[in-house]
Design an enzyme around this catalytic site. Sequence first.
Site, PDB file in Angstrom:
ATOM      1  N   GLU A 126       0.929  -1.196  -0.007  1.00 14.70           N
ATOM      2  CA  GLU A 126      -0.020  -0.060  -0.069  1.00 14.70           C
ATOM      3  C   GLU A 126       0.906   1.399   0.122  1.00 14.70           C
ATOM      4  OE1 GLU A 126      -2.957  -0.018   3.297  1.00 14.70           O
ATOM      5  OE2 GLU A 126      -4.153  -1.478   1.963  1.00 14.70           O
ATOM      6  N   HIS A 241      -9.336   9.937   2.387  1.00 11.66           N
ATOM      7  CA  HIS A 241      -8.947   8.781   1.590  1.00 11.66           C
ATOM      8  C   HIS A 241      -9.248   9.374  -0.039  1.00 11.66           C
ATOM      9  CE1 HIS A 241      -8.451   4.770  -0.248  1.00 11.66           C
ATOM     10  NE2 HIS A 241      -8.469   4.336   0.961  1.00 11.66           N
ATOM     11  N   ARG A 287      -1.415   9.492   0.953  1.00 16.93           N
ATOM     12  CA  ARG A 287      -2.771   9.777   0.695  1.00 16.93           C
ATOM     13  C   ARG A 287      -3.043  11.073   0.739  1.00 16.93           C
ATOM     14  NH1 ARG A 287      -5.769   5.459   4.691  1.00 16.93           N
ATOM     15  NH2 ARG A 287      -5.238   4.072   3.206  1.00 16.93           N
ATOM     16  N   HIS A 348     -11.700   9.971   5.979  1.00 16.40           N
ATOM     17  CA  HIS A 348     -11.478   8.663   6.420  1.00 16.40           C
ATOM     18  C   HIS A 348     -11.119   8.311   7.839  1.00 16.40           C
ATOM     19  CE1 HIS A 348     -10.726   4.687   5.081  1.00 16.40           C
ATOM     20  NE2 HIS A 348      -9.387   4.616   5.430  1.00 16.40           N
ATOM     21  N   ARG A 383      -1.246   9.146   9.035  1.00 17.28           N
ATOM     22  CA  ARG A 383      -1.370   7.616   9.386  1.00 17.28           C
ATOM     23  C   ARG A 383      -0.954   6.864   8.143  1.00 17.28           C
ATOM     24  NH1 ARG A 383      -5.161   3.517   8.828  1.00 17.28           N
ATOM     25  NH2 ARG A 383      -6.712   4.818   7.484  1.00 17.28           N
TER      26      ARG A 383
HETATM   27  P1  FAD Z   1     -14.515   1.142  15.643  1.00 13.45           P
HETATM   28  O1  FAD Z   1     -14.004   0.111  14.813  1.00 13.45           O
HETATM   29  O2  FAD Z   1     -15.095   2.296  14.750  1.00 13.45           O
HETATM   30  O3  FAD Z   1     -15.451   0.734  16.751  1.00 13.45           O
HETATM   31  C1  FAD Z   1     -16.174   2.015  17.175  1.00 13.45           C
HETATM   32  C2  FAD Z   1     -17.137   1.417  18.376  1.00 13.45           C
HETATM   33  O4  FAD Z   1     -17.986   2.055  19.218  1.00 13.45           O
HETATM   34  C3  FAD Z   1     -18.461   0.833  17.346  1.00 13.45           C
HETATM   35  O5  FAD Z   1     -18.815  -0.229  17.987  1.00 13.45           O
HETATM   36  C4  FAD Z   1     -19.494   1.963  17.559  1.00 13.45           C
HETATM   37  O6  FAD Z   1     -20.713   1.564  17.436  1.00 13.45           O
HETATM   38  C5  FAD Z   1     -19.181   2.209  19.047  1.00 13.45           C
HETATM   39  N1  FAD Z   1     -19.738   3.709  19.633  1.00 13.45           N
HETATM   40  C6  FAD Z   1     -19.474   4.881  19.020  1.00 13.45           C
HETATM   41  N2  FAD Z   1     -20.010   5.926  19.768  1.00 13.45           N
HETATM   42  C7  FAD Z   1     -20.572   5.076  20.819  1.00 13.45           C
HETATM   43  C8  FAD Z   1     -21.445   5.568  21.824  1.00 13.45           C
HETATM   44  N3  FAD Z   1     -21.543   7.020  21.984  1.00 13.45           N
HETATM   45  N4  FAD Z   1     -21.949   4.589  22.778  1.00 13.45           N
HETATM   46  C9  FAD Z   1     -21.535   3.422  22.551  1.00 13.45           C
HETATM   47  N5  FAD Z   1     -20.880   2.714  21.562  1.00 13.45           N
HETATM   48  C10 FAD Z   1     -20.410   3.632  20.618  1.00 13.45           C
HETATM   49  N6  FAD Z   1      -7.533   0.650   8.969  1.00 13.45           N
HETATM   50  C11 FAD Z   1      -6.471  -0.125   8.434  1.00 13.45           C
HETATM   51  O7  FAD Z   1      -5.723  -0.204   9.413  1.00 13.45           O
HETATM   52  N7  FAD Z   1      -6.723  -0.868   7.336  1.00 13.45           N
HETATM   53  C12 FAD Z   1      -7.774  -0.711   6.779  1.00 13.45           C
HETATM   54  O8  FAD Z   1      -7.824  -1.592   5.745  1.00 13.45           O
HETATM   55  C13 FAD Z   1      -8.687   0.028   6.998  1.00 13.45           C
HETATM   56  N8  FAD Z   1      -9.905   0.125   6.048  1.00 13.45           N
HETATM   57  C14 FAD Z   1     -10.848   0.855   6.428  1.00 13.45           C
HETATM   58  C15 FAD Z   1     -11.917   0.853   5.566  1.00 13.45           C
HETATM   59  C16 FAD Z   1     -12.952   1.860   5.977  1.00 13.45           C
HETATM   60  C17 FAD Z   1     -14.250   1.878   5.086  1.00 13.45           C
HETATM   61  C18 FAD Z   1     -13.040   2.649   6.883  1.00 13.45           C
HETATM   62  C19 FAD Z   1     -14.271   3.353   7.464  1.00 13.45           C
HETATM   63  C20 FAD Z   1     -11.761   2.535   7.950  1.00 13.45           C
HETATM   64  C21 FAD Z   1     -10.927   1.739   7.440  1.00 13.45           C
HETATM   65  N9  FAD Z   1      -9.710   1.768   8.275  1.00 13.45           N
HETATM   66  C22 FAD Z   1      -8.643   0.788   8.062  1.00 13.45           C
HETATM   67  C23 FAD Z   1      -9.560   2.477   9.640  1.00 13.45           C
HETATM   68  C24 FAD Z   1      -9.679   1.488  10.716  1.00 13.45           C
HETATM   69  O9  FAD Z   1     -10.883   0.441  10.163  1.00 13.45           O
HETATM   70  C25 FAD Z   1     -10.252   2.151  11.875  1.00 13.45           C
HETATM   71  O10 FAD Z   1      -9.353   3.279  12.272  1.00 13.45           O
HETATM   72  C26 FAD Z   1     -10.272   1.199  13.181  1.00 13.45           C
HETATM   73  O11 FAD Z   1     -11.294   0.083  12.639  1.00 13.45           O
HETATM   74  C27 FAD Z   1     -10.958   1.755  14.300  1.00 13.45           C
HETATM   75  O12 FAD Z   1     -11.080   0.669  15.170  1.00 13.45           O
HETATM   76  P2  FAD Z   1     -11.800   1.286  16.559  1.00 13.45           P
HETATM   77  O13 FAD Z   1     -12.044  -0.105  17.318  1.00 13.45           O
HETATM   78  O14 FAD Z   1     -10.944   2.152  17.430  1.00 13.45           O
HETATM   79  O15 FAD Z   1     -13.265   1.846  16.194  1.00 13.45           O
HETATM   80  C1  SIN Z   2      -7.751   0.818   2.167  1.00 12.14           C
HETATM   81  O1  SIN Z   2      -8.024  -0.109   2.091  1.00 12.14           O
HETATM   82  O2  SIN Z   2      -7.511   1.630   1.478  1.00 12.14           O
HETATM   83  C2  SIN Z   2      -7.986   1.470   3.645  1.00 12.14           C
HETATM   84  C3  SIN Z   2      -6.509   1.218   4.383  1.00 12.14           C
HETATM   85  C4  SIN Z   2      -6.403   2.127   5.672  1.00 12.14           C
HETATM   86  O3  SIN Z   2      -7.364   2.927   5.969  1.00 12.14           O
HETATM   87  O4  SIN Z   2      -5.614   2.049   6.152  1.00 12.14           O
END
Ligand code: FAD
Ligand code: SIN
Length: 534
Positions: A126, A241, A287, A348, A383
């Site tokens: 990537e 993104h 990015r 993103h 990032r």
């Molecule tokens: P999240 O996985 O977002 O979980 C947050 C949780 O908190 C959810 O369950 C939500 O419902 C809950 N929540 C929020 N507010 C409240 C509230 N007030 N009360 C109760 N619950 C609440 N990163 C990578 O490293 N690789 C990738 O390939 C990648 N692809 C991505 C693709 C997409 C489409 C997106 C959107 C992001 C991507 N990212 C990727 C970024 C990465 O997915 C996120 O940064 C990471 O998953 C965040 O994890 P987290 O556990 O911090 O939060």
């Molecule tokens: C992607 O698959 O392009 C998202 C990867 C990332 O947000 O780290």
Amino acid sequence: MLDLYNCILYPSYMEKEIVDFLIIGSGIAGLRAAIELAPHGNILVVTKDRPAESSTGYAQGGIAVALSDEDEVGIHFEDTLKAGDGLCREDAVKILVEEGPKRILQLISWGAEFDREGTKLDFTMEAAHSRKRILHAHGDSTGKELERVLLNKVRTFQSVKKYPFALAKDLIIKGGECHGAYILKGRELIALFAKATILATGGAGQIFSRTTNPVVATGDGMAIAYRAGAVLEDMEFIQFHPTALFAPSAPQFLLSEAMRGEGAVLRNINKELFMKNYHSDAELGPRDVVSRAIISEMVRTKSNYVYLDLTHLDGEFIKNRFPRIYSTCLQYDVNIIKDLIPVSPAAHYIMGGVKTDTDGVTNIKGLYAAGEVACTGVHGANRLASNSLLEGLVFGARAGRAALNSPISNKRLELSSMELTTHSLSHNTHSLPIPVCEEIRHALRKLMWERVGIIRCEVSLSEAREKLERWSFILDKNFVARRELELKNILTVGKLITEAAGLRKGSVGAHYRSDFTQRGEGWERHITFKKEDK
Ligand code: FAD
Ligand code: SIN
């Protein structure tokens, strides 16, 4: 009275519950923290939607880890620092890259099925990685696989209970310490007492009208923490993104960077390649550079999009490598192996958030944060792709371990009449007519995208500040319905992003100012906010 989602009713009384550890959010960070804590007490994971509804569940490209034969943690470290553009905290990066391999091998031992070539793990490329370093699952469903494995693992512990469709409204703060949170669950408002509360609420992409983020990503954790007196840091650094689907009737579906890693190219609407004019790494440039290049081409060609082109690549390979993207785009009549795909950038990821040390410890006793909601400084000003899932794993586990040493007792506290008034009494709650709530939300998100988006300047930021101020009356309201609470949180975080973007008079990492294109004096400082400062 039902709210928009027909799931949260206005509460008229307050229940009280006590657990040892309260985790807010069920993405990778929250679930990993729960697993770490599971042998040590009773744990409650509250999450505002289905447990799997999170950014984690939608992650496509993969998870970065220095495990391949050609790679070294030292090179992963250097690449992360370079992407962070001088603002990473090196101790946090060191922990990320050094503990990452162990955490990934542990996941595999719990059943995670990453794609393999033969028997060997298959690593992909990537942008801004100098090695093939990204593990992926079922082609482009990495996040879904991670949620599956972590939720299964959590289910093996009787000590971990989940409250789905339960929304954290605010933290319970007494004497400057965190004793749990007020949770809206169905008809009930619960005062949930815990000796440690871990915020794992993810990001804030929904603050912008164009975003890859799911609807749950409304910056709740950051707003809740800010209201409680936590320090927030680096809020100006938003990653956009470059490639989200741009089709009139389609959602802003992400088209993974891994597609460019496999050879996809960008063309403007005249079908001309352009990335070589902007960066020596062309489509695999950082990015922020690719996003700005796309915006420049869109402006130059008077178009709302550019094209992502995979038509020169082997169609069967693409279908197998990106099955989820292939089938989702087909639903919107875009065949990614035959058609040019209309794309434009979208918000993103937020590098800033609740300031923590490398153990998830915040400035408030009893409050911890991990994952996208937190700011350990591991990403600096930008990032490195696929580092955030790894961050959730590594720092989720560390926050879980640190929470064991919380100085707070989880005894049930008597709440003062002031607290009861602020948080629970039905006659003291506020609501907005649904159309008003939706109109403000729409206008606010559009404002943030247009004025505090990829390219910022004093004129755009002043306009944003002035308009955001007009909605400030929302900040004092005691809402008890999801859409309204989210609106209040979106406004809170939107204001902080705008303020930080105004204070940083220079361009660093993902923060780009057209009126200050150089880094500017004092660029090394981190901008922080704390409620009483304002
Ligand atoms: P999240 O996985 O977002 O979980 C947050 C949780 O908190 C959810 O369950 C939500 O419902 C809950 N929540 C929020 N507010 C409240 C509230 N007030 N009360 C109760 N619950 C609440 N990163 C990578 O490293 N690789 C990738 O390939 C990648 N692809 C991505 C693709 C997409 C489409 C997106 C959107 C992001 C991507 N990212 C990727 C970024 C990465 O997915 C996120 O940064 C990471 O998953 C965040 O994890 P987290 O556990 O911090 O939060
Ligand atoms: C992607 O698959 O392009 C998202 C990867 C990332 O947000 O780290």
